[in-house]
Structures are given as structure tokens and as C-alpha cells.
Design an enzyme around this catalytic site. Structure first.
Site, PDB file in Angstrom:
ATOM      1  CB  ALA A 111      -0.912  -0.003   1.231  1.00 28.79           C
ATOM      2  CD  GLU A 147      13.766  -2.342  -4.836  1.00 28.48           C
ATOM      3  OE1 GLU A 147      12.724  -1.739  -4.521  1.00 28.48           O
ATOM      4  OE2 GLU A 147      13.944  -2.889  -5.944  1.00 28.48           O
TER       5      GLU A 147
END
Length: 268
Positions: A111, A147
Site C-alpha cells: 500500500a 534494493e
């Protein structure tokens, strides 16, 4: 597709997750803080098992456990990332299971949150494998670079799968390390950390006017190459199981249609 061999790791059972969307700030151009310190040049980090992390949702702490985390540049590979996610989750899926494996992709698994990196880090730490879509665009993306750096810090290249979608990616066959002069698809700051060649597949052809869908026959070899180590199964076994599952689905659909037709005849 061009594939380098690697050892398979047994898969764990997948966990369900709620399909939610994430804010578009990932590719907004703002640079996040730098990742944790890198391992010394030319060395490899020791891989370790992933400990499930947790996130707080409406006051409840939920465990985040994924079989794989997709890292990609949205502007360059959004459609291909979506096809890989669905394809991997459907490949050889047992009939009454939601998915065969749980693949986290930011647009379907997270979200909107003011703490974007902390949310991503929670999902990264709860993932067993990283699937990195390598191209010059992702090599220039602060989020993709971070990442990849986070993963290399904690796992090295042991549980890393690379999907080449653009640019170059070459390795010194004799020495085994990355050929930095021909590796535009990977971030320059991480070149020295690839002491050995991980498993990777070449999907540069997928950037076409007609990109493949999750059930596209052209994508199937790459899906098998990626799913085999994630699930700890040989490619031919996965391939055969997928064929059997598709046959069962067709048989059930045919039986259901026959039952409906018979009920209609009886009702008249």
C-alpha cells in the site's frame, strides 16, 4: 534463453497477501539514502536464511514471507514484471491453491506509505529470492540500486536471479567475475561484488511492440528457468506438472459444462 547453472534451494510454502497498490514515488527521481556498507571489493557475502519480518497494518503485526521479490524499473519493465509475477505464480499451480509461489511486486503487494523504503525493506527481508530485472534504466534507478545492494549485503549472489531486459551483461569465462566493460545492465557501484556468475536469463527480446503475457509460449522457458531454483525442483518435473494441471483444469471444465447441459435438459 542464456542460462548459467546454479544449485536449487528447496521452496517454502507461499503465504497470501492482499493486492494493494504502492505510491508512484519510487521512480520520482528523488534519491533515497545509500544502502548499508558494501562488502569488500572482489569478495562475496555469506548467504544466510531469511528470518520472516513483520509490518503493522491497522494495529496488527503481520508476517511478510515471500518466495521471491521482483526488483525492476517501472518505466522500462512494468508490463514484463507483471507477466513474470503472474506466470511464476501460475506455473504448475495445484488445482485448489491460490498460487504456486508468492512473488512480491510493489504494485500488487504494498500500500501507499510515507515510509516507502522501510516497507520495501520489510518485504525484502521476508523474501527468499531476489529477481532483479537488469537494464540500464534499473542500473540508473536509486531504488533498484538500493534494493540490489541491500540483497548483496545480506545474501551475496547465492539467492539472486537476474533477468536481462536491456543493455549488456558479460562475464569473464576464465576468471568467473563480471566483465565491467560490458555490463551496462548492472549498477556500476555493484560491479566488483559479483565474484561469480549467478543464474540469469536473457529476455531482451521481450521489449517489443508485442510484449509477452504470462501464458505466452515464448516466455515459458524463462519461467521454468526462474521457477526451478525457487521451488527446488528440476525444470522437466515442473514442466510436466504444469501440463498435467492444465489437463485437469480442462477436464473439470468439460465435466462442469456437461453437468450444466444435463441439468438444463432435465429441467425442460
Amino acid at each position: 534463453s542464456q542460462v548459467a547453472r546454479c544449485s536449487a534451494v528447496p521452496a517454502q510454502s507461499a503465504k497470501r497477501r492482499s493486492p494493494t497498490r504502492r505510491a508512484d514515488s519510487r521512480e520520482s527521481g528523488s534519491c533515497p539514502p545509500r544502502s548499508a556498507q558494501s562488502t569488500p571489493s572482489g569478495t562475496r557475502s555469506t548467504a544466510r536464511s531469511v528470518q520472516p519480518s513483520s509490518i503493522v497494518i491497522f494495529g496488527y503485526r503481520a508476517r511478510t514471507v515471500h518466495d521471491a521479490f521482483l526488483s525492476y524499473n517501472q518505466a522500462a519493465d512494468d508490463r514484463l514484471a507483471a507477466a513474470l509475477e503472474v506466470g511464476l505464480e501460475r506455473l504448475a499451480k495445484p488445482l485448489f491453491k491460490l498460487r504456486a509461489v508468492d512473488v512480491f511486486r510493489d504494485k500488487t503487494g504494498m500500500a501507499a506509505s510515507p515510509g516507502l523504503w522501510s516497507s520495501l525493506e520489510s518485504h525484502l527481508s521476508g523474501s527468499r529470492w531476489l529477481i532483479y530485472l537488469a537494464c540500464p534504466e534499473s542500473a540508473a534507478s536509486p531504488w533498484c540500486v538500493r534494493e540490489l545492494g541491500w540483497w548483496l549485503d545480506r545474501h551475496g549472489g547465492e539467492q539472486l536471479l537476474i533477468v536481462l531486459t536491456g543493455g549488456e551483461l558479460a562475464w569473464h569465462r576464465g576468471e568467473g567475475g563480471l566483465d565491467g566493460a560490458h555490463a551496462s545492465a548492472l549498477p556500476v557501484e555493484h560491479h566488483a561484488r559479483f565474484a561469480t556468475e549467478p543464474l540469469w536469463v536473457d529476455l531482451r527480446w521481450a521489449r517489443s511492440a508485442d510484449p509477452p503475457g504470462p501464458r505466452d509460449a515464448r516466455l515459458r522457458p524463462a519461467l521454468l528457468d526462474l521457477a526451478a531454483p525457487i521451488r527446488g525442483l528440476p525444470k522437466d518435473q515442473l514442466d510436466g506438472e504444469d501440463v498435467r494441471q492444465q489437463r485437469r483444469i480442462r477436464q473439470i471444465a468439460a465435466a462442469a459444462m456437461a453437468s450444466i447441459a444435463l441439468a438444463a435438459v432435465v429441467a425442460t
